[in-house]
Design an enzyme around this catalytic site. Structure first.
Site, PDB file in Angstrom:
ATOM      1  N   GLU A 101      -3.736 -13.602   5.933  1.00  0.00           N
ATOM      2  CA  GLU A 101      -3.929 -13.518   4.636  1.00  0.00           C
ATOM      3  C   GLU A 101      -3.174 -14.714   4.016  1.00  0.00           C
ATOM      4  OE1 GLU A 101      -2.208 -13.310   1.114  1.00  0.00           O
ATOM      5  OE2 GLU A 101      -1.337 -11.177   1.639  1.00  0.00           O
ATOM      6  N   CYS A 153       1.309 -13.454  -3.626  1.00  0.00           N
ATOM      7  CA  CYS A 153      -0.145 -13.796  -3.262  1.00  0.00           C
ATOM      8  C   CYS A 153      -1.074 -13.631  -4.225  1.00  0.00           C
ATOM      9  CB  CYS A 153      -0.472 -13.283  -1.674  1.00  0.00           C
ATOM     10  SG  CYS A 153       0.117 -11.443  -1.547  1.00  0.00           S
TER      11      CYS A 153
END
Length: 505
Positions: free
Chosen positions: A245, A282
């Site tokens: 990720e 994120c």
């Protein structure tokens, strides 16, 4: 051996720890222990592993005060944020306990021997089983939820895979204490060494994913880190899956009626979303598309006032601080207007001022649309909703895309924007903000490259699939089959001879 040091981002003070970089001898021992632990985890079965995950969650709760204080001294993140994050880690572990007890994740299917249009068909039984030991790379911005006691570890242990974590250099002591909490839970259930282990140092991390015992790897981090890990994996004789990720801009679109009816509320939400935790999430929104005109002006002015009066944000480490400063300067050189930036003294630590930038839609470039990790957001002013389709195509695919809708906004335009964002993100948020990722069965935390390198989620119940592989048994004796595939077993839902059969007590 090189001694591991830790730094307090709030004041820049560096101190040595009792930890050392992991050498080849220790890594070999860890690999051997992980192989043995895989057999123990398999022997626990689903319910036994569920009990283990509950025990780890209990151990985190019992050590909460020490874990949070240690993380605060290494990350500069606030006590409330870290306290909540530790709770999230415990919630993740218990969620996977529920996943295991439910059992549907194994995708059990049985086709009894039968005549078919192609002749006599054999008896086939299929389900998902553990891959084997997994390497997890801890994230700098989540010392609990995406590190040693994070979602990757919870999913892998639930699957039946031992975990070797490469501790992040920004919080080595937090990693060590988190590992100790897991170790205490394992020992409490009579488990062996190797269910979870830690390695320290970049060389150890590369050697880890090259080791033949490791069967998968997972990372939450930067594109650079992912490329380095993938390069090490490519040196293996046998490939392994790597789930990463990575980078995400997370665009937010504010439609005209939304700006007109609740601009002040949206400004408050945008401010909290892009500055929370120092903008080091994120899912932080890096771009906000706001309509031109009086309603958009009022929204931007309210946002500007909040940013101008904000305090400094402590970033996680010196590298992140330097990258943020360089990136903000690059935006300005690209012609973006600085809308608000408070006067903040950096002090002796890694403190920066939040930055609000503004650009008219024709000036949006791929450089401006790129991610900046930290408390910076670019407001893009547009004149017509129809302009947004082409504009969003310049934004790199992301984990999320968000739309704020007002009562007078055109439904067809909303539907079209949702389609555009759906092609370029893994989660579409309506009238909200992408920060704050719910841990649940329906969550998807992933997206097209460069937000991730796979189609799988790293958060939620289905993230367990990353650490499983299918096996089919053909004409196997009943006694040899896993209990989930035996005829008399009814404890989980299964597909039998093409028909779905729910679990029965």
């Amino acid at each position: 051996m090189n001694v591991i040091t830790t730094v307090d981002p709030a004041n820049g003070r560096r101190r040595a720890t009792d930890l050392t970089e992991t050498d080849e001898t220790r890594l070999a021992a860890i690999a051997t222990e992980a192989s043995r632990a895989a057999r123990w985890l398999s022997g626990l079965g689903r319910t036994g592993r569920a009990d283990l995950l509950d025990a780890i969650a209990d151990a985190l709760e019992h050590r909460r005060a020490n874990l949070v204080a240690t993380a605060q001294s290494e990350t500069g993140l606030s006590h409330p944020r870290l306290d909540q994050e530790l709770t999230r880690s415990a919630v993740q572990l218990r969620l996977f306990g529920d996943v295991l007890r439910d059992g549907g994740y194994v995708e059990a299917a049985i086709d009894h021997a039968a005549d078919t249009p192609l002749g006599r068909g054999p008896d086939l039984r299929r389900m998902l089983v553990p891959l084997g030991p997994v390497a997890v790379f801890g994230a700098s911005n989540f010392p609990f939820a995406f590190s040693v006691v994070g979602g990757d570890t919870a999913a892998a242990l639930a699957a039946g895979c031992p975990v070797v974590v490469k501790a992040h250099p920004s919080h080595p002591l937090t990693s060590h204490e988190s590992g100790a909490a897991i170790g205490s839970a394992v020992r409490g259930l009579g488990g062996p060494e190797g269910v979870l282990a830690l390695v320290y140092g970049e060389q150890a991390g590369r050697a880890l994913v090259r080791h033949p015992v490791i069967r998968a790897a997972a990372l939450t981090g930067s594109l650079g880190a992912a490329r380095a890990i993938q390069a090490a994996i490519d040196e293996r004789a046998d490939p392994i899956p790597f789930y990463a990720e990575l980078s995400s801009v997370n665009p937010i679109v504010v439609l005209p009626a939304a700006a007109a009816t609740r601009g002040g509320q949206i400004a408050k939400g945008l401010f909290g979303s892009f500055t929370g935790s120092g903008g080091q999430l994120c899912t932080k929104p890096g771009l906000a598309f706001v309509p031109a005109g009086p309603a958009g002006d009022r929204l931007v002015e309210a946002l500007r006032e909040r940013v101008a009066s904000a305090g400094g944000a402590v970033l996680l480490n010196e590298r992140i601080r330097d990258a943020f400063v360089d990136r903000a300067a690059a935006f300005e050189r690209a012609g973006v207007h600085v809308s608000a930036r408070p006067d903040v003294s950096p002090g002796d630590g890694f403190t920066v001022a939040p930055v609000l930038l503004e650009v008219d839609l024709p000036g949006l470039t791929t450089e401006i649309a790129d991610e900046c990790f930290g408390p910076l957001m670019v407001v893009v002013r547009y004149r017509e909703v129809a302009e947004l389709d082409a504009a969003l195509a310049t934004v790199p695919p992301s984990l999320t895309g968000s739309i704020h809708i007002g009562p007078q906004d055109d439904a067809d335009e909303v539907r079209r924007l949702a389609d555009v964002l759906g092609e370029r993100s893994g989660r579409i948020v309506f009238d909200g903000y992408p920060t704050g990722v719910r841990v649940s069965w329906a969550q998807h935390h992933g997206g097209p490259w460069p937000s991730t390198n796979s189609v799988h989620t790293s958060v939620g119940a289905t993230s367990i699939r990353r650490f499983l592989r299918p096996i089919a048994w053909q004409d196997a004796p009943e006694w040899l089959l896993p209990e989930e595939l035996r005829d008399e077993f009814t404890g989980i839902a299964r597909r039998v001879d093409g028909r779905w059969e729910p679990a029965r007590p």
